[in-house]
Design a protein around this motif. Structure first.
Motif, PDB file in Angstrom:
ATOM      1  N   UNK A   1      94.565  42.917  27.496  1.00 36.24           N
ATOM      2  CA  UNK A   1      93.436  42.277  28.169  1.00 36.24           C
ATOM      3  C   UNK A   1      92.346  41.964  27.093  1.00 36.24           C
ATOM      4  N   UNK A   2      91.702  40.715  27.090  1.00 34.77           N
ATOM      5  CA  UNK A   2      90.941  40.454  26.130  1.00 34.77           C
ATOM      6  C   UNK A   2      89.355  40.971  26.640  1.00 34.77           C
ATOM      7  N   UNK A   3      88.798  41.615  25.735  1.00 35.34           N
ATOM      8  CA  UNK A   3      87.374  41.954  25.867  1.00 35.34           C
ATOM      9  C   UNK A   3      86.290  41.278  24.936  1.00 35.34           C
ATOM     10  N   UNK A   4      85.300  41.026  25.734  1.00 35.60           N
ATOM     11  CA  UNK A   4      84.133  40.409  24.764  1.00 35.60           C
ATOM     12  C   UNK A   4      82.831  41.220  24.948  1.00 35.60           C
ATOM     13  N   UNK A   5      82.403  41.236  23.607  1.00 34.02           N
ATOM     14  CA  UNK A   5      80.874  42.115  23.724  1.00 34.02           C
ATOM     15  C   UNK A   5      79.970  41.125  23.176  1.00 34.02           C
ATOM     16  N   UNK A   6      78.740  40.633  23.691  1.00 37.11           N
ATOM     17  CA  UNK A   6      77.838  39.856  23.152  1.00 37.11           C
ATOM     18  C   UNK A   6      76.861  40.716  22.444  1.00 37.11           C
ATOM     19  N   UNK A   7      76.147  40.312  21.266  1.00 34.17           N
ATOM     20  CA  UNK A   7      74.870  41.075  20.772  1.00 34.17           C
ATOM     21  C   UNK A   7      73.982  39.748  20.183  1.00 34.17           C
ATOM     22  N   UNK A   8      72.762  40.504  19.940  1.00 34.01           N
ATOM     23  CA  UNK A   8      71.845  39.634  19.090  1.00 34.01           C
ATOM     24  C   UNK A   8      71.029  38.916  20.219  1.00 34.01           C
ATOM     25  N   UNK A   9      70.842  39.004  21.226  1.00 33.81           N
ATOM     26  CA  UNK A   9      69.669  38.628  22.018  1.00 33.81           C
ATOM     27  C   UNK A   9      68.488  39.195  21.840  1.00 33.81           C
ATOM     28  N   UNK A  29      92.954  36.804  18.482  1.00 32.65           N
ATOM     29  CA  UNK A  29      91.632  36.174  18.148  1.00 32.65           C
ATOM     30  C   UNK A  29      91.966  34.815  17.987  1.00 32.65           C
ATOM     31  N   UNK A  30      93.283  34.881  17.134  1.00 37.87           N
ATOM     32  CA  UNK A  30      93.651  33.222  16.663  1.00 37.87           C
ATOM     33  C   UNK A  30      93.974  32.334  17.906  1.00 37.87           C
ATOM     34  N   UNK A  31      94.116  32.841  18.909  1.00 35.10           N
ATOM     35  CA  UNK A  31      94.601  32.106  20.047  1.00 35.10           C
ATOM     36  C   UNK A  31      93.342  31.707  21.124  1.00 35.10           C
ATOM     37  N   UNK A  32      92.267  32.362  21.091  1.00 35.92           N
ATOM     38  CA  UNK A  32      91.097  32.115  21.940  1.00 35.92           C
ATOM     39  C   UNK A  32      90.446  30.947  21.495  1.00 35.92           C
ATOM     40  N   UNK A  33      89.990  30.134  22.568  1.00 31.21           N
ATOM     41  CA  UNK A  33      88.970  29.093  22.518  1.00 31.21           C
ATOM     42  C   UNK A  33      87.933  30.149  23.196  1.00 31.21           C
ATOM     43  N   UNK A  34      86.670  29.842  22.413  1.00 32.73           N
ATOM     44  CA  UNK A  34      85.648  30.588  22.859  1.00 32.73           C
ATOM     45  C   UNK A  34      84.429  29.924  23.314  1.00 32.73           C
ATOM     46  N   UNK A  35      83.615  30.172  24.355  1.00 33.58           N
ATOM     47  CA  UNK A  35      82.571  29.529  24.737  1.00 33.58           C
ATOM     48  C   UNK A  35      81.384  30.387  25.007  1.00 33.58           C
ATOM     49  N   UNK A  95      76.007  34.287  27.990  1.00 31.12           N
ATOM     50  CA  UNK A  95      77.460  34.782  28.258  1.00 31.12           C
ATOM     51  C   UNK A  95      78.572  34.128  27.226  1.00 31.12           C
ATOM     52  N   UNK A  96      79.513  35.118  26.815  1.00 29.64           N
ATOM     53  CA  UNK A  96      80.417  34.773  25.749  1.00 29.64           C
ATOM     54  C   UNK A  96      81.660  34.534  26.813  1.00 29.64           C
ATOM     55  N   UNK A  97      82.418  33.535  26.577  1.00 30.00           N
ATOM     56  CA  UNK A  97      83.804  33.366  27.649  1.00 30.00           C
ATOM     57  C   UNK A  97      84.970  32.980  26.511  1.00 30.00           C
ATOM     58  N   UNK A  98      86.301  33.416  27.053  1.00 32.61           N
ATOM     59  CA  UNK A  98      87.369  32.954  26.292  1.00 32.61           C
ATOM     60  C   UNK A  98      88.555  32.638  27.176  1.00 32.61           C
ATOM     61  N   UNK A  99      89.106  31.764  26.503  1.00 30.49           N
ATOM     62  CA  UNK A  99      90.494  31.349  27.043  1.00 30.49           C
ATOM     63  C   UNK A  99      91.768  31.284  26.334  1.00 30.49           C
ATOM     64  N   UNK A 100      92.944  31.539  26.544  1.00 34.51           N
ATOM     65  CA  UNK A 100      94.094  31.734  25.713  1.00 34.51           C
ATOM     66  C   UNK A 100      95.061  30.914  26.224  1.00 34.51           C
ATOM     67  N   UNK A 114      88.281  35.229  30.474  1.00 33.10           N
ATOM     68  CA  UNK A 114      87.559  36.524  29.893  1.00 33.10           C
ATOM     69  C   UNK A 114      85.912  36.160  29.841  1.00 33.10           C
ATOM     70  N   UNK A 115      85.228  37.414  30.041  1.00 31.11           N
ATOM     71  CA  UNK A 115      84.001  37.160  30.098  1.00 31.11           C
ATOM     72  C   UNK A 115      83.134  38.303  29.446  1.00 31.11           C
ATOM     73  N   UNK A 116      81.992  38.459  28.619  1.00 28.12           N
ATOM     74  CA  UNK A 116      81.402  39.356  28.212  1.00 28.12           C
ATOM     75  C   UNK A 116      80.322  39.690  29.227  1.00 28.12           C
ATOM     76  N   UNK A 117      79.352  40.508  29.107  1.00 26.88           N
ATOM     77  CA  UNK A 117      78.385  41.275  30.046  1.00 26.88           C
ATOM     78  C   UNK A 117      77.211  40.342  29.963  1.00 26.88           C
ATOM     79  N   UNK A 118      77.010  39.825  28.894  1.00 28.46           N
ATOM     80  CA  UNK A 118      75.765  38.937  28.983  1.00 28.46           C
ATOM     81  C   UNK A 118      74.380  39.526  28.199  1.00 28.46           C
ATOM     82  N   UNK A 119      73.808  38.692  27.353  1.00 30.30           N
ATOM     83  CA  UNK A 119      72.764  38.903  26.691  1.00 30.30           C
ATOM     84  C   UNK A 119      71.566  38.330  26.847  1.00 30.30           C
ATOM     85  N   UNK A 120      70.326  38.757  27.195  1.00 27.63           N
ATOM     86  CA  UNK A 120      69.192  38.080  27.387  1.00 27.63           C
ATOM     87  C   UNK A 120      68.352  37.350  26.101  1.00 27.63           C
TER      88      UNK A 120
END
Length: 125
Positions: A1-9, A29-35, A95-100, A114-120
């Protein structure tokens, strides 16, 4: 299961810059498109930018084209969204999102598994 964590907001004034990070784990990671998507209060998620699994292809939403860039760092399993010339209308939860699926070009939230929790991000005038 892919997990995504955003930071920097954070908060920045109009015209300023911020860099968001999306750290991925639990997958290849090399298989993920990320948006990146963003969501304004009371509105649906809006496509911001995406980068393919190889990094060779990128796509941007019309409202950020020319101001935002997207990149990926394979050794760090991280995708970055560099935001410049920020405007008050860029204020949103990002939000960060990924697709494999090895399909690139999607701009709707339903195309990403796959989705992260979001950053404001808050841009003040």
């Amino acid at each position: 299961q892919v997990q995504l964590v955003e930071s920097g907001g954070g908060s920045v004034q109009t015209g300023g810059s911020l860099r968001l990070s999306c750290a991925a784990s639990g997958g290849t990671f090399s298989s993920l498109s990320v948006a990146w998507f963003r969501q304004h209060p009371g509105k649906e998620r809006e496509f911001v930018a995406a980068i393919s699994w190889s990094g060779r292809n990128q796509n941007f939403g019309a409202s950020v084209k020319g101001r935002f860039t997207i990149s990926r760092d394979a050794p760090k399993n991280t995708v970055y969204l560099q935001m410049s010339s920020l405007r008050p209308e860029d204020t949103a939860v990002y939000y960060c999102a990924a697709d494999d699926s090895r399909h690139f070009g999607g701009t709707t939230s339903s195309e990403f598994d796959y989705w992260g929790q979001g950053t404001q991000v808050t841009v003040s005038s």
